[in-house]
Design a protein around this motif. Sequence first.
Motif, PDB file in Angstrom:
ATOM      1  N   ASP A  17       0.830  -1.204   0.000  1.00 37.80           N
ATOM      2  CA  ASP A  17       0.000   0.000   0.000  1.00 37.80           C
ATOM      3  C   ASP A  17       0.862   1.252   0.000  1.00 37.80           C
ATOM      4  OD1 ASP A  17      -3.146  -0.294   0.427  1.00 37.80           O
ATOM      5  OD2 ASP A  17      -2.133  -2.056   1.251  1.00 37.80           O
ATOM      6  N   VAL A  18       0.424   2.252  -0.754  1.00 37.19           N
ATOM      7  CA  VAL A  18       1.211   3.451  -1.035  1.00 37.19           C
ATOM      8  C   VAL A  18       0.593   4.673  -0.381  1.00 37.19           C
ATOM      9  CG1 VAL A  18       2.038   4.956  -2.899  1.00 37.19           C
ATOM     10  CG2 VAL A  18       1.965   2.474  -3.234  1.00 37.19           C
ATOM     11  N   TRP A  19       1.445   5.538   0.155  1.00 37.57           N
ATOM     12  CA  TRP A  19       1.025   6.879   0.561  1.00 37.57           C
ATOM     13  C   TRP A  19       1.137   7.799  -0.658  1.00 37.57           C
ATOM     14  CZ3 TRP A  19      -1.343   7.952   4.973  1.00 37.57           C
ATOM     15  CH2 TRP A  19      -1.116   7.148   6.099  1.00 37.57           C
ATOM     16  N   TYR A  20       0.079   8.540  -0.940  1.00 33.99           N
ATOM     17  CA  TYR A  20       0.089   9.494  -2.049  1.00 33.99           C
ATOM     18  C   TYR A  20       0.129  10.924  -1.503  1.00 33.99           C
ATOM     19  CZ  TYR A  20      -1.470   5.553  -4.924  1.00 33.99           C
ATOM     20  OH  TYR A  20      -1.565   4.341  -5.551  1.00 33.99           O
ATOM     21  N   ILE A  21       0.848  11.785  -2.189  1.00 30.52           N
ATOM     22  CA  ILE A  21       0.813  13.213  -1.870  1.00 30.52           C
ATOM     23  C   ILE A  21      -0.384  13.821  -2.587  1.00 30.52           C
ATOM     24  CG2 ILE A  21       2.008  15.425  -2.094  1.00 30.52           C
ATOM     25  CD1 ILE A  21       4.641  13.890  -2.049  1.00 30.52           C
ATOM     26  N   ILE A  22      -1.179  14.604  -1.874  1.00 33.48           N
ATOM     27  CA  ILE A  22      -2.357  15.232  -2.462  1.00 33.48           C
ATOM     28  C   ILE A  22      -1.957  16.571  -3.070  1.00 33.48           C
ATOM     29  CG2 ILE A  22      -4.723  15.988  -2.075  1.00 33.48           C
ATOM     30  CD1 ILE A  22      -4.133  12.955  -1.694  1.00 33.48           C
TER      31      ILE A  22
END
Length: 386
Positions: free
Chosen positions: A232-237
């Motif tokens: 699972d990936v953290w995305y920058i908004i």
Amino acid sequence: CIGLRSVNRPPTDDAQAAASSEATYLVIGAGAAGLSFIDSLLTFDTTATVILVDRNSQPGGHWTSAYNFVRLHQTSCNYGVNSLPLSNNIDSRGNELFSVGDLASGQEILDYYAAVVEQFRECGRVRIYFNCEYSKDDKNNHMVDDRNMSEGCYGAFQSCRSIDAQWTSTISNDSSSINFASINDLPTHVASKQYKKYVVIGAGKTGSDAITYLLRNGGVDQSAITWIISRDVWYIIREDYGEATTYEKDGAIGRIDTSRLGKVFKGPIIDKSELEEFRSINDIVRLGRVESITSDEIKLEQGTVPLSSSPADTLFVDCMADLDGTYYGSNFSEDFKIFDGDQINLGPIIVFSNVSCSAALIAYIESTFEDDEEMRNNLLYFARGK
């Protein structure tokens, strides 16, 4: 990209290599890092001269083979070289302005880097050789050869170490009936309306672009998509990217499933509407990396998944870049050095999510700080080791 300091080019009989002159730097690779390094080097060191070598026919590195709907994930003002703005949003003093929606397309970036290289040519301090292959001979000399000629070497350079940055796929295709495609071919396959099911492998920048394209441009319903996410990936908004100093509760970063802790943070940048679209996909497989694909199932590290449609109706879209589990394919050992004798290694990302600024910073240190290798390396922090 490799920068080799104090490199002399010996005479050669090859007419195309008539530039039998000296250069203080040999830069291998005309991508974002190499061009940013050269640009800042020329600015801060008025005596520097450069030989630039690239195997492609034009500058731009990976952009030369990128899919035709690719755009920058970060804003244009954060990308490119210092001497020439990429952004079209310019203030009265000529400074680039931050704008969330200013995302250059792949073609715009290629046109931009062509203009950058033309600037280099005009300054008279950079000699540029495209369609050339870099290698070492049996005496450990660095060789530059014309890819369009069966014989004929542009030059042999004094011995320096090099970097092998080639990536290879780890997925085996156990059936000729499997339809496997890169993201470059995705628009053509979608337009053919041949497939009822799309299996996207990978959740980084390329994978998220594939999902967005299928949902927004391809008119594909989420029920026709299977998304394989090994971690699972953290995305920058994007909307809060310019002020991303807080965490998920303040909207600066996001993840597809808030009940699952993100395991990797590589910096893919998306907008809020894209995140909501990602969350609409119900068929997400989290069983590790894909190991093989057969006519009836997908084999992963932690289990198998049966194909929900026939192989003829299914398109597998390969969006993997990080194939060996390392940071963007770069596995830097604990003792890896950026400044290493007569070689400068531009691989590591020094400034978060910004290869252009990282290379420019290294060029600034090279040009203005005293030649103390230990001191220079101690200034630079990047992901390395296990």
